[in-house]
Design a protein around this motif. Sequence first.
Motif, PDB file in Angstrom:
ATOM      1  N   CYS A  15       0.713  -1.419  -0.471  1.00  0.00           N
ATOM      2  CA  CYS A  15       0.011  -0.104   0.208  1.00  0.00           C
ATOM      3  C   CYS A  15       0.856   1.241   0.515  1.00  0.00           C
ATOM      4  O   CYS A  15       2.089   1.336   0.914  1.00  0.00           O
ATOM      5  CB  CYS A  15      -0.722  -0.013   1.162  1.00  0.00           C
ATOM      6  SG  CYS A  15      -2.621  -1.585   0.909  1.00  0.00           S
ATOM      7  N   TRP A  16       0.476   2.631  -0.666  1.00  0.00           N
ATOM      8  CA  TRP A  16       1.157   3.851  -0.503  1.00  0.00           C
ATOM      9  C   TRP A  16       0.470   4.259   0.866  1.00  0.00           C
ATOM     10  O   TRP A  16      -0.554   3.783   1.400  1.00  0.00           O
ATOM     11  CB  TRP A  16       0.850   4.668  -1.550  1.00  0.00           C
ATOM     12  CG  TRP A  16       0.920   4.100  -3.065  1.00  0.00           C
ATOM     13  CD1 TRP A  16       0.515   2.805  -3.897  1.00  0.00           C
ATOM     14  CD2 TRP A  16       1.663   5.504  -4.208  1.00  0.00           C
ATOM     15  NE1 TRP A  16       1.611   3.221  -4.930  1.00  0.00           N
ATOM     16  CE2 TRP A  16       1.826   4.492  -4.401  1.00  0.00           C
ATOM     17  CE3 TRP A  16       3.149   6.416  -3.091  1.00  0.00           C
ATOM     18  CZ2 TRP A  16       3.181   4.906  -6.038  1.00  0.00           C
ATOM     19  CZ3 TRP A  16       3.654   6.643  -4.261  1.00  0.00           C
ATOM     20  CH2 TRP A  16       3.816   6.592  -5.276  1.00  0.00           C
ATOM     21  N   PRO A  17       1.902   5.027   1.326  1.00  0.00           N
ATOM     22  CA  PRO A  17       0.887   5.581   2.653  1.00  0.00           C
ATOM     23  C   PRO A  17       0.179   7.300   2.704  1.00  0.00           C
ATOM     24  O   PRO A  17      -0.079   8.037   3.148  1.00  0.00           O
ATOM     25  CB  PRO A  17       2.428   6.128   3.095  1.00  0.00           C
ATOM     26  CG  PRO A  17       3.142   5.899   2.357  1.00  0.00           C
ATOM     27  CD  PRO A  17       2.630   5.642   1.017  1.00  0.00           C
ATOM     28  N   HIS A 320       5.126  12.832  -6.588  1.00  0.00           N
ATOM     29  CA  HIS A 320       4.990  11.431  -7.004  1.00  0.00           C
ATOM     30  C   HIS A 320       6.520  11.806  -7.986  1.00  0.00           C
ATOM     31  O   HIS A 320       7.280  11.250  -7.966  1.00  0.00           O
ATOM     32  CB  HIS A 320       4.459  10.595  -7.714  1.00  0.00           C
ATOM     33  CG  HIS A 320       4.832   9.732  -7.999  1.00  0.00           C
ATOM     34  ND1 HIS A 320       4.447   9.462  -9.169  1.00  0.00           N
ATOM     35  CD2 HIS A 320       5.562   8.565  -7.452  1.00  0.00           C
ATOM     36  CE1 HIS A 320       5.211   8.311  -9.998  1.00  0.00           C
ATOM     37  NE2 HIS A 320       5.277   7.659  -8.531  1.00  0.00           N
ATOM     38  N   ASN A 321       5.926  12.464  -9.188  1.00  0.00           N
ATOM     39  CA  ASN A 321       7.221  12.855 -10.537  1.00  0.00           C
ATOM     40  C   ASN A 321       8.207  13.208  -9.863  1.00  0.00           C
ATOM     41  O   ASN A 321       9.055  13.522 -10.875  1.00  0.00           O
ATOM     42  CB  ASN A 321       5.984  14.114 -10.987  1.00  0.00           C
ATOM     43  CG  ASN A 321       5.282  13.383 -11.846  1.00  0.00           C
ATOM     44  OD1 ASN A 321       5.081  11.546 -12.160  1.00  0.00           O
ATOM     45  ND2 ASN A 321       4.268  14.137 -12.685  1.00  0.00           N
ATOM     46  N   LYS A 327       6.287   4.448  -3.139  1.00  0.00           N
ATOM     47  CA  LYS A 327       5.440   3.281  -2.448  1.00  0.00           C
ATOM     48  C   LYS A 327       6.631   2.596  -1.282  1.00  0.00           C
ATOM     49  O   LYS A 327       6.384   2.048  -0.715  1.00  0.00           O
ATOM     50  CB  LYS A 327       5.613   2.337  -3.124  1.00  0.00           C
ATOM     51  CG  LYS A 327       3.949   1.925  -2.289  1.00  0.00           C
ATOM     52  CD  LYS A 327       3.972   0.060  -3.284  1.00  0.00           C
ATOM     53  CE  LYS A 327       2.450   1.008  -4.338  1.00  0.00           C
ATOM     54  NZ  LYS A 327       2.345  -0.186  -5.163  1.00  0.00           N
ATOM     55  N   ALA A 328       8.147   3.113  -1.233  1.00  0.00           N
ATOM     56  CA  ALA A 328       9.345   2.346  -0.925  1.00  0.00           C
ATOM     57  C   ALA A 328       8.510   2.289   1.364  1.00  0.00           C
ATOM     58  O   ALA A 328       8.026   3.272   1.742  1.00  0.00           O
ATOM     59  CB  ALA A 328      10.258   3.465  -0.389  1.00  0.00           C
ATOM     60  N   SER A 332      14.852   4.996   5.298  1.00  0.00           N
ATOM     61  CA  SER A 332      15.664   5.509   5.001  1.00  0.00           C
ATOM     62  C   SER A 332      15.789   5.635   3.257  1.00  0.00           C
ATOM     63  O   SER A 332      16.827   6.571   3.153  1.00  0.00           O
ATOM     64  CB  SER A 332      16.774   4.245   5.892  1.00  0.00           C
ATOM     65  OG  SER A 332      16.833   2.852   5.185  1.00  0.00           O
ATOM     66  N   VAL A 333      14.796   4.616   2.656  1.00  0.00           N
ATOM     67  CA  VAL A 333      15.328   4.938   2.111  1.00  0.00           C
ATOM     68  C   VAL A 333      14.543   6.394   0.298  1.00  0.00           C
ATOM     69  O   VAL A 333      15.095   6.667  -0.201  1.00  0.00           O
ATOM     70  CB  VAL A 333      14.276   3.725   0.839  1.00  0.00           C
ATOM     71  CG1 VAL A 333      14.220   4.174  -0.531  1.00  0.00           C
ATOM     72  CG2 VAL A 333      14.835   2.037   1.039  1.00  0.00           C
TER      73      VAL A 333
END
Length: 339
Positions: A15-17, A320-321, A327-328, A332-333
Amino acid sequence: MPHPTELYGETPPTCWPIVYSPNYNISFLGLERLHPFDSGKWGKVIGYLREERLVTDETVVAAREASEEDLLVVHTKRYLNKLKWSFVVATITEIPPLVLLPNFLVQRRVLRPLRMQTGGSIMAGKLALDRGWAINVGGGFHHCSGEKGGGFCAYADITLMIRFLFDRVEGVSKATIIDLDAHQGNGHERDFLDDKRVYILDVYNRYIYPGDAYAKRAIKRKVELEWGTEDAEYLEKVDVHVRGALNEMKPDVIVYNAGTDILDGDPLGGLSISPQGIIKRDEIVFTIARNRGIPIVMVTSGGYQKRTARIIADSIINLHNLGLIDKAHDPSVMAINSG
């Protein structure tokens, strides 16, 4: 010990947050049209994000309703009992005909959507800590405090989100509220008036509702705007003061109240910011937060024109762009760099 809650469950990494429920939207015998607020804007935002294939029903986090026990973390029992009177809800939501309706209908068709959005804000707070960022497509009821609602805000979702984080998430002891709605955020300001753990930056039109002088004492960085403020001046002030606020206190989480009632032509906001200016504003706030490695949670707050849903969606797509959200699962990513 904190009470048991369903709002802090595990979220699948697929899932996206991004938190939403179709139950956010208020539709009841056309009464919602008597208020300038677009009471279906939250569903429209998700619809646009689906069209752009940014999200699907499976990748959005399904919001859960805040229970009475959840609400009592901030609200008094006395206040919640007042909401059992239709005339009180009519006053808070500024929809006078609600006075004529039995309260069970008001609870189901008006207050339940607001409790869903409040639950969504609390869930988004936890997700931001887990993922580095989160967006509740609703929420941002910044005129409501623990003891009093107003300005279409019946529940203090911002205060609740922060209190849940302080009480339940180890290592979270400082929060910064960046309130960029056109109106002063007097609800959370009253709640955190004497709480040094919460730093409030509020940028608003000085001449409009609520003009709450008592609540202003809680604002650590106050930016009062003139009627008709336009993009260039506004965006410069946002950039300077967001950086300044985070230099004064590095928080464990940023709560970003991203109202779109700053839009030119808004009947209540009185400012003259373009759609592109709103998109740039959100980009500035997220860029600064990501660059500093601070988790950020966004709520959508006020916005009283039919075109605001499209602007919110376009802003999320822009984030997003630019790689400011993805979606990480590992925070830390997500951080572009730390420092």
